[in-house]
Scaffold this motif. Sequence first.
Motif, mmCIF file in Angstrom:
data_model
loop_
_atom_site.group_PDB
_atom_site.id
_atom_site.type_symbol
_atom_site.label_atom_id
_atom_site.label_comp_id
_atom_site.label_asym_id
_atom_site.label_seq_id
_atom_site.Cartn_x
_atom_site.Cartn_y
_atom_site.Cartn_z
ATOM 1 N N LYS A 1 0.820 -1.214 0.000
ATOM 2 C CA LYS A 1 0.000 0.000 0.000
ATOM 3 C C LYS A 1 0.856 1.268 0.000
ATOM 4 C CE LYS A 1 -4.020 2.273 1.852
ATOM 5 N NZ LYS A 1 -5.228 2.136 2.653
ATOM 6 N N GLU A 2 1.932 1.261 0.748
ATOM 7 C CA GLU A 2 2.792 2.442 0.810
ATOM 8 C C GLU A 2 3.394 2.769 -0.559
ATOM 9 O OE1 GLU A 2 6.973 3.803 2.879
ATOM 10 O OE2 GLU A 2 5.710 2.375 3.950
ATOM 11 N N GLY A 3 3.907 1.763 -1.230
ATOM 12 C CA GLY A 3 4.492 1.970 -2.552
ATOM 13 C C GLY A 3 3.448 2.367 -3.581
ATOM 14 N N THR B 1 0.631 3.887 -2.994
ATOM 15 C CA THR B 1 0.205 5.259 -2.690
ATOM 16 C C THR B 1 1.174 6.265 -3.310
ATOM 17 O OG1 THR B 1 -0.895 4.563 -0.649
ATOM 18 C CG2 THR B 1 -0.306 6.895 -0.830
ATOM 19 N N ALA B 2 2.467 6.011 -3.182
ATOM 20 C CA ALA B 2 3.468 6.906 -3.783
ATOM 21 C C ALA B 2 3.343 6.909 -5.305
ATOM 22 C CB ALA B 2 4.868 6.477 -3.368
ATOM 23 N N LEU B 3 3.099 5.744 -5.886
ATOM 24 C CA LEU B 3 2.911 5.654 -7.338
ATOM 25 C C LEU B 3 1.696 6.470 -7.771
ATOM 26 C CD1 LEU B 3 3.593 1.851 -7.921
ATOM 27 C CD2 LEU B 3 5.019 3.748 -8.737
ATOM 28 N N ASP C 1 0.189 8.964 -6.273
ATOM 29 C CA ASP C 1 0.449 10.407 -6.127
ATOM 30 C C ASP C 1 1.212 10.938 -7.342
ATOM 31 O OD1 ASP C 1 -0.827 10.648 -3.670
ATOM 32 O OD2 ASP C 1 1.019 10.464 -2.501
ATOM 33 N N ASP C 2 2.244 10.214 -7.744
ATOM 34 C CA ASP C 2 3.057 10.664 -8.875
ATOM 35 C C ASP C 2 2.331 10.504 -10.215
ATOM 36 O OD1 ASP C 2 5.009 11.385 -7.090
ATOM 37 O OD2 ASP C 2 6.354 9.714 -7.563
ATOM 38 N N GLU D 1 -0.106 13.382 -10.507
ATOM 39 C CA GLU D 1 0.665 14.594 -10.817
ATOM 40 C C GLU D 1 1.091 14.597 -12.287
ATOM 41 O OE1 GLU D 1 1.895 18.285 -10.202
ATOM 42 O OE2 GLU D 1 0.852 17.104 -8.693
ATOM 43 N N LYS E 1 -7.768 9.752 -5.242
ATOM 44 C CA LYS E 1 -6.501 9.072 -4.977
ATOM 45 C C LYS E 1 -6.709 7.856 -4.080
ATOM 46 C CE LYS E 1 -3.178 12.845 -5.554
ATOM 47 N NZ LYS E 1 -2.131 13.630 -4.848
ATOM 48 N N VAL F 1 -5.825 4.091 -5.121
ATOM 49 C CA VAL F 1 -4.905 3.263 -4.339
ATOM 50 C C VAL F 1 -5.582 1.947 -3.976
ATOM 51 C CG1 VAL F 1 -3.731 3.043 -2.093
ATOM 52 C CG2 VAL F 1 -3.487 5.147 -3.442
ATOM 53 N N HIS G 1 10.110 5.026 -10.489
ATOM 54 C CA HIS G 1 10.156 4.400 -9.165
ATOM 55 C C HIS G 1 10.985 3.116 -9.154
ATOM 56 C CE1 HIS G 1 7.166 6.657 -6.611
ATOM 57 N NE2 HIS G 1 6.996 7.235 -7.789
#
Length: 130
Positions: A18-20, A22-24, A26-27, A30, A56, A60, A106
């Motif tokens: 989930k953390e990875g 979420t970062a994906l 977000d980017d 953007e 988002k 996710v 990433h």
Amino acid sequence: MNETTTQKLTLYERLGKKEGITALVDDIVEAHMKNPIVKPRFQPYREQADNLKQIKEHTVDFFCAGTGGLEQYTGRDMLAAHKGMNISEQEFIAVLDDILHVLDQHGVDEESRKDVLAIAYSLKDNIIRV
């Protein structure tokens, strides 16, 4: 990560759980906001913080659930989410390009990028011109 390790892990794990993811996401969002082909669809959400946050979060959860995570996706299905938007093939490809570019940024391995692309293509008929 070697090939044997990649094959044993779920796509969810390979994307950083989930953390990875979420970062994906977000980017990726953007990148969509900067991509001239799809920017008009995404840019208005900059002024709608609550809607953007919800989009988002749903994205996710969708990625997590669809790649082997335990998260539950409670948003609309792809057909309902895109109905009436009249998304073109060009816009669909632009979104895929953004996704693949972010995965590459990433450091996501080629096999995982191919898996994400296959999932995205499987949804195409529920997104384009519906």
